[in-house]
Design a protein around this motif. Structure first.
Motif, PDB file in Angstrom:
ATOM      1  N   ARG A 109       7.950 -49.460  20.662  1.00  0.00           N
ATOM      2  CA  ARG A 109       7.911 -48.060  21.110  1.00  0.00           C
ATOM      3  C   ARG A 109       6.559 -47.447  20.792  1.00  0.00           C
ATOM      4  N   LYS A 110       6.055 -47.749  19.619  1.00  0.00           N
ATOM      5  CA  LYS A 110       4.782 -47.146  19.229  1.00  0.00           C
ATOM      6  C   LYS A 110       3.617 -47.815  19.965  1.00  0.00           C
ATOM      7  N   TYR A 111       3.727 -49.109  20.163  1.00  0.00           N
ATOM      8  CA  TYR A 111       2.653 -49.857  20.836  1.00  0.00           C
ATOM      9  C   TYR A 111       3.253 -50.657  21.982  1.00  0.00           C
ATOM     10  N   PRO A 112       3.504 -50.018  23.111  1.00  0.00           N
ATOM     11  CA  PRO A 112       4.273 -50.655  24.183  1.00  0.00           C
ATOM     12  C   PRO A 112       3.515 -51.691  25.006  1.00  0.00           C
ATOM     13  N   ASN A 113       2.207 -51.797  24.799  1.00  0.00           N
ATOM     14  CA  ASN A 113       1.441 -52.683  25.695  1.00  0.00           C
ATOM     15  C   ASN A 113       0.879 -53.912  24.989  1.00  0.00           C
ATOM     16  N   VAL A 114       1.512 -54.285  23.910  1.00  0.00           N
ATOM     17  CA  VAL A 114       0.941 -55.354  23.083  1.00  0.00           C
ATOM     18  C   VAL A 114       1.259 -56.742  23.627  1.00  0.00           C
ATOM     19  N   THR A 115       0.215 -57.570  23.754  1.00  0.00           N
ATOM     20  CA  THR A 115       0.420 -58.990  24.045  1.00  0.00           C
ATOM     21  C   THR A 115       0.204 -59.764  22.746  1.00  0.00           C
ATOM     22  N   ALA A 116       0.520 -61.046  22.796  1.00  0.00           N
ATOM     23  CA  ALA A 116       0.366 -61.871  21.600  1.00  0.00           C
ATOM     24  C   ALA A 116      -1.087 -61.902  21.142  1.00  0.00           C
ATOM     25  N   GLU A 117      -1.981 -61.967  22.111  1.00  0.00           N
ATOM     26  CA  GLU A 117      -3.408 -62.036  21.769  1.00  0.00           C
ATOM     27  C   GLU A 117      -3.872 -60.731  21.108  1.00  0.00           C
ATOM     28  N   MET A 118      -3.415 -59.617  21.655  1.00  0.00           N
ATOM     29  CA  MET A 118      -3.788 -58.321  21.087  1.00  0.00           C
ATOM     30  C   MET A 118      -3.273 -58.204  19.657  1.00  0.00           C
ATOM     31  N   LEU A 119      -2.052 -58.681  19.450  1.00  0.00           N
ATOM     32  CA  LEU A 119      -1.442 -58.611  18.118  1.00  0.00           C
ATOM     33  C   LEU A 119      -2.283 -59.387  17.115  1.00  0.00           C
ATOM     34  N   LYS A 120      -2.654 -60.590  17.489  1.00  0.00           N
ATOM     35  CA  LYS A 120      -3.448 -61.436  16.582  1.00  0.00           C
ATOM     36  C   LYS A 120      -4.798 -60.783  16.285  1.00  0.00           C
ATOM     37  N   ASN A 121      -5.446 -60.266  17.323  1.00  0.00           N
ATOM     38  CA  ASN A 121      -6.758 -59.615  17.124  1.00  0.00           C
ATOM     39  C   ASN A 121      -6.644 -58.402  16.208  1.00  0.00           C
ATOM     40  N   SER A 122      -5.593 -57.644  16.377  1.00  0.00           N
ATOM     41  CA  SER A 122      -5.398 -56.470  15.541  1.00  0.00           C
ATOM     42  C   SER A 122      -5.107 -56.868  14.094  1.00  0.00           C
TER      43      SER A 122
END
Lengths: 213, 378, 44
Positions: free
Chosen positions: B128-141
């Motif tokens: 809900r807070k971060y609705p556009n997250v992909t696996a790659e984005m998650l890892k980078n963050s």
């Protein structure tokens, strides 16, 4: 027969279920008692205000009360007599000043002013001085409430008062400021007519100003 | 431990213990204002750790505080930007960083959170807070989060090793009272106000669970480690408490705070508590705490009244944005002297507000005040 | 590793995949780190 004292007490005690049951009952009976019910709710809001002054209630309770009052109005509104017949409501402006996005305090005060019988023109948050002046001039509104939580709101409040001076209508309006950074000193810096930290003070000040118009 | 470092550390610790000290410790409560006082724009500083390091060093060189609550590590928006949707808005024109309030939890979801908090966070709150997250984005963050940890560590080491300023607290010993999570991050101020009356028991159950499984064990671990090099042994910020009545505070907040305080007393540790807004209506709760373990950093309270009412706690704060931002150097220094003289032992000199806006302070005023506080002996 | 933003938030598969993806950390640290990261970004 409807017990309006009980309704006031329920509203004053923030007993949501009792208040809503009562109001729904009023409407299911045709809404003839809607005005009395509304007055009882307003009396209940006075009780809430007193509870706040005594320290029994605090901000979360005022937010809850505001929501309950809004629900009450929504239930009764179709049966309430519109403006005119019960007297013209005093219009006033309320907003959070430029650069500030906080609105909880403003919304609490708005609920209580509306319960008091004011027609509140809520300009929202982050409102530029020119916008406030334009609204006041265009609609002959003479009571202005400015809200802010951040220290930068002091500058915006001063700019707003200065805008009324520049527009040549400062003497014909009354301006009250409220919010966390506000005190007597700040009121002087800003050039407002009054300041308030509590909603009750805002309501009673605006009430006294309205009685002069 | 360097001599100057030890002197400063002992100054804060002795002040917390309400002992007589040679001078009053000077603590920085400056946040975004540091950036506005520098050559960098808000965006430049927020997105470049090297620039943030530079300006934080310059801030120290110019003003020479004894310790700093913030070393340029607040609002690390690089982390959340990588998740595709941050909630911080940088307004360069008005020189502000605004946080957009939002609700990510429904009031009916307390039981679900109680059942499995990790699963609830992962399947409900996070998307809900971060609705556009992909696996790659998650890892980078996550990698950015690790890098931010290194930046925080680096800044602490710079100030300890080069400037001999003790860190205020260990990041692993920060206590988060459960109510704050719901007020600040999940339910919003209106939502939690409704929940107090409509879902009070459920809120309490989840708060108990969070405290027992996360908050308290963290503090127990912190107190079992050596935190003696810090200004304080544990730290918390009371923010959402500002909407509570005394009855609500007792039920939804104080139980947890008291348990940490009791542990601090038992283990002879110190607890630094920032009290946003006002705390005086809760003074009764604090009155029986044994002296020397708690610092109350006050924002809008009258610090002199709190001192009178609670002589058992160390107080911090007092220096106002009104004077620092709109007064003259002489007015600021006179008031700083008044604070130190009147409050006496057990007083940490610092600003009442989290200093964030241009007009909160003038450079000349801050230099004058800090020069005075550094040299003044009662 | 899934790139679909819908499936990433499944439990336990999405969670386990996400922890596994933290290959810049020793395996035994990954779940604890992910929880700390989650708590951080959810309260920021």
């Amino acid at each position: 027969m409807n017990d309006f004292e009980a309704l006031s007490a329920a509203m004053g005690g923030l007993d949501e279920d009792t208040v809503l049951d009562f109001l729904n009952q009023v409407m299911s009976e045709g809404g003839a008692d809607a005005e009395k019910a509304m007055e009882a709710c307003q009396k209940g809001m006075d009780i809430v205000g007193s509870q706040f002054e005594s320290g029994e209630f605090f901000v979360s309770d005022l937010i809850y009360a505001g929501d309950l009052m809004t629900q009450a109005v929504n239930i009764l509104k179709d049966a309430l007599i519109k403006g005119g017949e019960s007297g013209t409501k005093t219009k006033m402006i309320l907003c959070t000043v430029k650069g500030d996005f906080h609105d909880i305090g403003k919304n609490i005060v708005k609920s209580m002013l509306e319960a008091e019988g004011f027609e509140v023109v809520d300009l929202g948050i982050d409102v530029a001085p020119e916008t406030i002046v334009k609204e006041a001039k265009g609609n002959d509104i003479t009571i202005i409430g400015l809200s802010g939580v951040l220290t930068l709101a002091i500058d915006s409040m001063k700019e707003t008062v200065d805008a009324f001076v520049t527009a040549g209508i400062r003497e014909s309006v009354k301006i009250i400021i409220g919010g966390a950074p506000v005190n007597e000193n700040v009121c002087e810096i800003v050039g407002a007519d009054h300041w308030a930290k509590s909603p009750q003070v805002t309501v009673s000040t605006c009430r006294s100003w309205a009685s002069l118009t | 431990m360097h001599e100057i470092y030890k002197e400063k550390r002992d100054l804060f610790r002795d002040t917390t213990a309400l002992k007589k000290t040679k001078r009053t410790p000077n603590l920085s409560n400056f946040y975004t204002w540091k950036i506005l006082d520098s050559e960098f724009s808000l965006k430049e500083a927020m997105y470049d750790y090297d620039k943030m390091e530079t300006l934080t060093r310059e801030f120290h060189n110019r003003y020479q505080f004894d310790a700093y609550i913030d070393l340029g590590v607040r609002n690390p928006i690089r982390i959340t930007d990588l998740l595709g949707s941050g909630y911080h808005e940088i307004d360069e024109k008005n020189e502000t960083i605004n946080y957009v309030d939002h609700v990510v939890m429904e009031p009916e979801e307390y039981p679900e959170m109680l059942k499995n908090m990790k699963k609830f966070y992962w399947t409900k709150i996070f998307p809900r807070k971060y609705p556009n997250v992909t696996a790659e984005m998650l890892k980078n963050s996550a990698m950015e989060f690790a890098q931010f940890g290194q930046f925080t560590q680096r800044m602490t080491e710079i100030f300890v090793q080069e400037y001999h300023c003790p860190a205020v607290f260990n990041v692993n010993s920060v206590a988060l009272i459960p109510f704050e999570t719901f007020h600040n991050s999940f339910r919003g101020i209106k939502g939690i106000s409704m929940d107090l009356r409509r879902h009070g028991d459920e809120l309490l159950d989840v708060s108990d669970m969070m405290f027992e499984t996360i908050t308290y064990p963290k503090i127990v671990t912190a107190f079992d480690s050596d935190t003696s090099s810090y200004v304080c042994d544990t730290y918390t910020a009371l923010l959402g408490y500002a909407i509570l009545s005394p009855k609500q505070f007792e039920k939804y907040y104080w139980t947890y705070l008291k348990k940490i305080i009791d542990l601090a007393v038992e283990k002879n540790k110190t607890f630094f508590i920032f009290c946003e807004n006002t705390m005086m209506r809760f003074a009764d709760f604090f009155q029986d705490i044994p002296a020397g373990h708690v610092v109350l950093h006050l924002e809008d309270d009258d610090i002199f009244e709190v001192r009178k009412r609670l002589p058992n706690v160390c107080v911090a704060g007092g220096m106002t944005t009104e004077l620092l931002g709109r007064g003259t150097p002489k007015e600021c220094v006179d008031y700083a002297k008044h604070l130190i003289d009147e409050l006496g032992d057990g007083y940490i000199f610092t600003q009442n507000k989290m200093m964030s806006f241009r007009n909160d302070c003038k450079r000349g005023n801050l230099i004058a005040v800090n020069d005075f506080v550094r040299e003044y002996t009662r | 590793m899934q790139d679909n933003p819908i499936t990433i938030n499944t439990w336990p598969e999405g969670w386990e995949e996400a922890c596994k993806s933290l290959d810049f950390l020793p395996e035994e640290m990954r779940e604890g780190f992910m929880m700390a990261f989650l708590e951080f970004v959810l309260t920021m």
